[in-house]
Scaffold this motif. Sequence first.
Motif, mmCIF file in Angstrom:
data_model
loop_
_atom_site.group_PDB
_atom_site.id
_atom_site.type_symbol
_atom_site.label_atom_id
_atom_site.label_comp_id
_atom_site.label_asym_id
_atom_site.label_seq_id
_atom_site.Cartn_x
_atom_site.Cartn_y
_atom_site.Cartn_z
ATOM 1 N N SER A 119 0.962 -1.175 -0.044
ATOM 2 C CA SER A 119 0.174 0.009 0.069
ATOM 3 C C SER A 119 0.641 1.282 0.196
ATOM 4 C CB SER A 119 -0.910 0.048 1.312
ATOM 5 O OG SER A 119 -0.289 -0.083 2.543
ATOM 6 N N SER A 123 0.798 4.210 -2.959
ATOM 7 C CA SER A 123 0.705 5.403 -2.812
ATOM 8 C C SER A 123 1.554 6.500 -3.521
ATOM 9 C CB SER A 123 0.506 5.515 -1.220
ATOM 10 O OG SER A 123 -0.874 4.971 -0.757
ATOM 11 N N GLN A 126 3.395 8.230 -8.880
ATOM 12 C CA GLN A 126 3.127 9.377 -9.406
ATOM 13 C C GLN A 126 2.909 9.518 -11.019
ATOM 14 O OE1 GLN A 126 2.620 12.385 -7.498
ATOM 15 N NE2 GLN A 126 2.548 10.863 -5.662
ATOM 16 N N ASN A 132 -1.232 11.366 -7.996
ATOM 17 C CA ASN A 132 -1.581 10.069 -7.926
ATOM 18 C C ASN A 132 -3.387 10.375 -7.831
ATOM 19 O OD1 ASN A 132 -2.777 7.102 -7.060
ATOM 20 N ND2 ASN A 132 -0.657 6.890 -6.205
ATOM 21 N N ARG A 135 -5.401 8.129 -4.762
ATOM 22 C CA ARG A 135 -5.252 8.223 -3.500
ATOM 23 C C ARG A 135 -6.412 8.794 -2.765
ATOM 24 N NH1 ARG A 135 0.360 10.314 -1.157
ATOM 25 N NH2 ARG A 135 -0.952 9.711 0.812
ATOM 26 N N GLU A 136 -7.169 10.010 -3.255
ATOM 27 C CA GLU A 136 -8.242 10.399 -2.438
ATOM 28 C C GLU A 136 -9.466 9.536 -2.655
ATOM 29 O OE1 GLU A 136 -8.637 14.627 -1.710
ATOM 30 O OE2 GLU A 136 -6.704 14.887 -3.431
ATOM 31 N N SER A 160 -10.456 4.005 -2.091
ATOM 32 C CA SER A 160 -9.087 4.688 -2.630
ATOM 33 C C SER A 160 -7.935 4.188 -1.730
ATOM 34 C CB SER A 160 -9.266 6.458 -2.234
ATOM 35 O OG SER A 160 -9.079 6.435 -0.690
ATOM 36 N N LEU A 161 -6.727 4.497 -2.377
ATOM 37 C CA LEU A 161 -5.439 4.287 -1.785
ATOM 38 C C LEU A 161 -5.236 4.577 -0.371
ATOM 39 C CD1 LEU A 161 -2.987 4.538 -4.835
ATOM 40 C CD2 LEU A 161 -4.366 2.303 -3.919
ATOM 41 N N ASP A 162 -5.735 5.753 -0.116
ATOM 42 C CA ASP A 162 -5.541 6.448 1.299
ATOM 43 C C ASP A 162 -6.522 5.459 2.251
ATOM 44 O OD1 ASP A 162 -3.775 7.943 0.371
ATOM 45 O OD2 ASP A 162 -5.043 9.913 0.586
ATOM 46 N N SER A 165 -4.855 2.051 2.915
ATOM 47 C CA SER A 165 -3.604 2.256 4.044
ATOM 48 C C SER A 165 -4.348 2.344 5.292
ATOM 49 C CB SER A 165 -2.775 3.668 3.566
ATOM 50 O OG SER A 165 -2.503 3.393 2.087
#
Length: 218
Positions: A119, A123, A126, A132, A135-136, A160-162, A165
């Motif tokens: 993860s 993140s 880029q 990216n 992410r959000e 999302s990736l965030d 994570s």
Amino acid sequence: EAMEAMEAAPVEQLLALPFSFGGKEYKLKDYWDNARGRSNEKRQKFTVFLKKAHRKAVARAGDGPGGALRSLLPLKRARDQPDPSTSGETAGWRNFQLKESVHVKRKRASDYERMEHISSELSKVQWRGWGNPFRELITPENCEAFGVPDYFKIVEKSVSLDVISRRVREHRYASFSHFEADVRLVVSNAKLFNREGEKVHQFATELEARFDALLQEA
């Protein structure tokens, strides 16, 4: 000779061995019947346990044929003692369960190390001029601000990736496969909403390729 005979005894003969528990007489067959729903691997381990118990029983012949087996049963306070005919547990069986539990905990810790690494690496990806975009989290409240007001007319579940994570940090994934499913969902959502040939669709393909490469490394 007696020990050799006991060690070579068939499982059926071993299961007929009586023992005393909680003031009652039982046979190991009570445990075996209760374990029928278990996996073959666990039943094989239980068979090994029975044979070891028999060897100890022979060594302690002064205690009678069930002496060693009685000593191997779990000692509990009277109010905590289960009925062996329904509990399906012995000291040896509990040890197998404990070893399995330790193995599961170690594997879970190892899985979370992989999740944290993967993860974090995803993140960091880029794209020039875009950063990216995965992410959000897109929500019904912010989708217009992101320029995608009809996002939830096409995408059913946003992730999302965030978010992934954070779930990893909070140990909210029951297994690595659940973590992988979320990452795949990020990719599939992006490809579903953005047509092939568009930038974000291409970025999603590249993100998935990076994810697959990280899976091979971990």
